[in-house]
Each structure stands twice: as structure tokens, then as C-alpha cells.
Design an enzyme around this catalytic site. Structure first.
Site, short mmCIF file in Angstrom:
data_model
loop_
_atom_site.label_atom_id
_atom_site.label_comp_id
_atom_site.label_asym_id
_atom_site.label_seq_id
_atom_site.Cartn_x
_atom_site.Cartn_y
_atom_site.Cartn_z
N LYS A 22 5.61 -24.49 0.29
CA LYS A 22 5.65 -23.33 1.19
C LYS A 22 4.78 -23.56 2.42
O LYS A 22 5.21 -23.31 3.55
CB LYS A 22 5.16 -22.08 0.46
CG LYS A 22 5.03 -20.85 1.36
CD LYS A 22 4.41 -19.67 0.64
CE LYS A 22 2.90 -19.70 0.68
NZ LYS A 22 2.33 -19.14 1.92
N ASN A 23 3.54 -24.02 2.21
CA ASN A 23 2.61 -24.14 3.32
C ASN A 23 3.00 -25.23 4.30
O ASN A 23 2.52 -25.25 5.43
CB ASN A 23 1.19 -24.41 2.79
CG ASN A 23 0.59 -23.19 2.13
OD1 ASN A 23 1.04 -22.06 2.35
ND2 ASN A 23 -0.43 -23.39 1.31
N CYS A 120 -6.52 -9.40 6.18
CA CYS A 120 -6.01 -10.09 5.01
C CYS A 120 -6.82 -9.67 3.80
O CYS A 120 -8.04 -9.52 3.90
CB CYS A 120 -6.11 -11.60 5.22
SG CYS A 120 -5.53 -12.56 3.81
N ARG A 125 -10.25 -14.20 7.81
CA ARG A 125 -9.38 -15.27 8.29
C ARG A 125 -9.08 -15.13 9.79
O ARG A 125 -7.93 -15.00 10.21
CB ARG A 125 -8.07 -15.30 7.49
CG ARG A 125 -8.30 -15.41 6.01
CD ARG A 125 -7.01 -15.35 5.21
NE ARG A 125 -6.33 -16.61 5.13
CZ ARG A 125 -5.22 -16.82 4.44
NH1 ARG A 125 -4.68 -15.84 3.76
NH2 ARG A 125 -4.66 -17.99 4.41
N ASP A 310 -6.57 -22.15 -3.36
CA ASP A 310 -5.32 -21.54 -3.79
C ASP A 310 -5.03 -21.74 -5.28
O ASP A 310 -4.02 -21.25 -5.79
CB ASP A 310 -4.15 -22.07 -2.97
CG ASP A 310 -4.03 -21.39 -1.61
OD1 ASP A 310 -4.78 -20.42 -1.36
OD2 ASP A 310 -3.20 -21.82 -0.80
N ARG A 402 6.53 -14.23 -2.34
CA ARG A 402 6.16 -14.90 -1.10
C ARG A 402 5.99 -16.40 -1.29
O ARG A 402 6.23 -17.18 -0.36
CB ARG A 402 4.84 -14.33 -0.55
CG ARG A 402 4.93 -12.94 0.03
CD ARG A 402 3.60 -12.56 0.66
NE ARG A 402 3.11 -13.65 1.51
CZ ARG A 402 1.88 -14.15 1.46
NH1 ARG A 402 1.00 -13.67 0.63
NH2 ARG A 402 1.54 -15.12 2.28
#
Length: 429
Positions: A22-23, A120, A125, A310, A402
Site C-alpha cells: 500500500k505505502n 491524525c 504528523r 506500523d 484502508r
């Protein structure tokens, strides 16, 4: 709003194919703004985040086609021209990474108006480093009413950018802008994540001249234009680590394929220290846990190749049943222990003080209704539920959608008792 129901206690046996990262995918999609030729991305994940960004790119002028190729899902992006240089709040707020269209828009057209992404749940961030990098490249930046107004009518100019601390997003953003700048750009104290190297590989296929990606110093020789390319998205290391931890939590034997174990070496080392069986393969990794209690271990999150922030929530879930007290230190984001109170609802014994959490292993977890607070926190609750007695109902699973593709299907195929339940939003507010 959907929920996920899990009945714990089932061991996992089977194979889980890992999706594209995803990133990486969302930054590669943003790169399509840099050329008027088609960019074909293969091994694409199908996620809420990629669809959010696709809608924003369409607003800017990109033709976005999702399709099935010979080797799975792919996305074709073609920005013949930029029809609008405005990225509105209603789209940018849905995903922070969409802010990274700013650099490509300035690089290609010399101007852009992009909404600030807002707050966030896992910390402030800020985008200060992004904006300072663009200023260093010669862009004029003004902030008005929640929008960034940026101009570089004569084009961006190569420069040396020294990041005061490692930032993945700012490094990627600077790279996306600098590939069309006049002259050479040097990024110092750059992030080293595999996603940076993936972005550089794609940009180089498009005609860019980027060297050093994946190291603290990246050099970019600007070119006049970029062309089209075909590029395969790298495997998702966070999904890989997440399913590895899920297998360790539930017990059994699961082989993760279409991925790279070296992307999560730090995690795998800690899992072995805890007593999990780990076998690395050329195309992935096998996780085994066949009885016996795990041992508590200590971790501290750090930029790559350190322990990924993460994966911190997922590892905390594993430690809830370990023998002894584990210490988890979060050094990347503030507010990233919001999963701890929800894990406590399942019976976990966790105390949090500042950036440190102490997890005292318990004999068993008990199923309960819990609430997801962010993407990684939500999947930590699923992991814990796999070993909890009875049923756990995870609310607000739009966070999961997501970043995890077909989560229930992949776990269910290995024996997990997991299903999605339709629910109304009022009961979750």
C-alpha cells in the site's frame, strides 16, 4: 458500518499470498502526474486508500483504469494533461498520503493548490518537512485557509536538502518533485525504507536519474521530461509482518508467499526470540507455533531497518499472552498506543506511560466488543481475537479496509473463524 466477528481458538494452517505494498502503490500512483504517457502498475493492491487516491487523480486529469492482468490486479494511469491543479479538502482529508500530489503538480505545471491533510489519530504528523523541501527546490509556498498555494513558474531548481530527522513521506515527496527540477538534487538523512527504492526504480523506468534510494543519501539528476513505464509494486512488508504475527498468535503453520522475508528481518528476529518458529524462503516465510507459551521480549520502534512502527500494535497483541513482562517503546509517533485500552477489554494487562508500554502476559484473553482507532490498531485487535475465548466483534473496520486486502478471506482460508457483519453507523458513534 461493517464489523468483523471472530471466534477465537482455531489454529491456522495454509498459505497466504501477500499483496502489493500500500505505502508504495499510493506514491507510485502520484508519479503518474509527472508524465503525459501511460504508467502501468502491476501487483496492485485493491484498497480503500488506492481508490481514494484514484478519485483525486481523476479530479486532476488522470485516466484511471483498474483491470486484471496476466499476473493479477493492475492499474493503468494516464495523465495526458493536468486539467485542474486543485486538490480539495474533501478528497485530501480522506488519506494523508494524497498530499504528495503537490510536488508532482508543481514539477509538471509550475503551480498547485492542495489542501493541508489535517490531523491524525496517531499524532500530529506535520507536513513542515514537505513544504521546506519544496521551498529549497525554489517553490514559493503560501498558506491560506487550510490550503497550500505553491508556485514555481520557471521550474524547480535542484538543491541540497538536509532533513533534520528521517521522514519517509518528506523523502518521497522531495524525490517526486526533484526528478523534473533543473540540475542535481541531493537528499541527506533520507529515509531508507524499501518503498523509497521501489519509487526510485519506477521513476528510473520512466526516464528519471535517481541513485542511492534505500540509503541515507539520494542523488537526483533532473530531466526535462518523463515517459511511460510498466512497474510491479513490491510486496507489502507490513501485511507480511501482520500475517506472520497472526499465525504466531493463533498457532499452527502458515506459509506467506509472494513476499520477501528480508523486508521484516527485525520483526522475525524478535519473533524467534519470543519462541516462534521461523523459516525464510526465497519467495516468503513460514511461521510455526505448535504449543508452548511464548516468552516476553522488548522492542523499540525505529526507522527502517529498525522495528517498524506500523507493526508495533500487532506485536503488542502477541505479547499479551507471553510469559513475563514485555516492554514496547514507541519512538516514531505520539499517541500510538490507543489500541492498548481496547486490548485490555479482551483481558490484556497493559500499562502505558508516555512512549512506553509494559505488557504483562496473561493466561488467556476473552472475546468482547472492541473499537478500531486506526489502521494498524484495528488489525492488532483481529490478531488478539484469533486467540481469545469466545467471540470478539471489531467495530469501525473501515480502518482495516484502508490497508488490508481481503483480510477475512485470507485468514478464513487458513481456518480462522472470521466473518464480516453488516452494521449501522449510529451504534458506533
Amino acid at each position: 458500518m461493517d464489523r468483523i466477528a471472530i471466534i477465537g481458538g482455531a489454529r491456522l494452517e495454509g498459505v497466504i499470498p501477500i499483496s502489493g505494498a500500500k505505502n508504495s502503490a499510493i506514491k507510485l500512483m502520484a508519479a503518474s502526474l509527472l508524465t503525459d504517457e501511460p504508467l502501468r502498475l502491476t501487483n496492485m493492491p485493491r484498497l480503500a486508500d488506492t481508490r481514494f487516491l484514484g478519485r483525486l487523480l481523476q479530479r486532476l486529469g488522470t485516466e484511471v483504469e483498474e483491470r486484471e492482468g496476466e499476473n493479477g490486479a493492475e492499474t493503468l494511469l494516464h495523465t495526458r494533461e493536468i486539467v485542474s491543479g486543485i486538490a480539495p479538502y474533501d478528497l485530501v482529508r480522506q488519506m494523508r498520503a494524497s498530499f504528495n500530489v503537490l510536488g508532482p503538480l508543481i514539477a509538471r505545471t509550475g503551480q498547485a493548490k492542495v489542501s493541508l491533510p489535517g490531523g491524525c489519530t496517531i499524532g500530529a504528523r506535520p507536513v513542515d518537512l514537505h513544504l521546506e523541501a519544496l521551498r529549497t527546490l525554489g517553490a514559493t509556498i503560501d498558506l491560506h485557509e487550510g490550503y497550500v498555494y505553491a508556485q514555481a513558474p520557471r521550474g524547480l531548481i535542484g538543491a541540497e536538502i538536509v532533513f533534520p530527522f528521517v521522514s519517509v513521506g518528506a523523502t518521497e515527496h522531495a524525490m517526486l518533485a526533484a526528478v523534473l527540477a533543473h540540475g542535481e538534487t541531493v537528499l541527506t538523512n533520507a529515509a531508507c525504507e524499501p518503498e523509497l527504492a521501489d519509487l526510485a526504480d519506477c521513476l528510473n523506468k520512466m526516464g528519471a536519474k535517481v541513485t542511492g534510494a534505500g540509503t541515507p543519501t539520494i542523488r537526483i539528476e533532473g530531466v526535462a521530461r518523463l515517459g511511460g513505464a510498466t512497474h510491479a509494486v513490491i510486496p507489502d512488508r507490513i501485511e507480511t509482518g501482520t500475517f506472520a504475527l497472526a499465525a504466531a498468535m493463533a498457532g499452527g503453520e502458515v506459509r506467506l508467499t509472494r513476499t520477501r522475508s528480508d523486508f521484516i528481518d527485525t520483526l522475525l528476529d524478535k519473533m524467534e526470540e519470543a519462541g516462534v518458529g521461523v523459516t525464510r524462503h526465497e519467495d516468503g516465510v513460514t511461521i510455526r507455533r505448535n504449543g508452548g507459551r511464548l516468552q516476553a521480549v522488548e522492542i523499540e520502534t525505529d526507522p527502517y531497518p529498525g522495528f517498524a512502527t506500523d507493526l508495533q500494535a500487532q506485536f503488542m497483541a502477541l505479547m499479551t499472552l507471553a510469559d513475563g513482562e514485555s516492554v514496547i517503546r514507541e519512538t516514531i509517533f505520539e499517541n500510538r498506543f490507543m489500541h492498548a485500552p481496547e486490548l485490555a477489554r479482551l483481558g490484556a494487562d497493559i500499562s502505558v506511560s508516555g512512549g512506553e508500554a509494559r505488557v504483562r502476559g496473561v493466561e488467556a484473553l476473552e472475546g468482547a466488543p472492541v473499537m478500531a482507532t486506526d489502521l494498524r490498531a484495528s488489525v492488532s485487535l483481529v490478531i488478539a481475537a484469533l486467540a481469545a475465548r469466545g467471540e470478539t466483534l471489531v467495530n469501525r473496520v473501515y480502518h482495516l479496509d484502508r490497508g488490508f486486502e481481503r483480510l477475512e478471506e485470507k485468514l478464513g482460508a487458513c481456518g480462522a473463524q472470521i466473518r464480516r457483519v453488516a452494521g449501522d453507523s449510529e451504534s458506533e458513534d
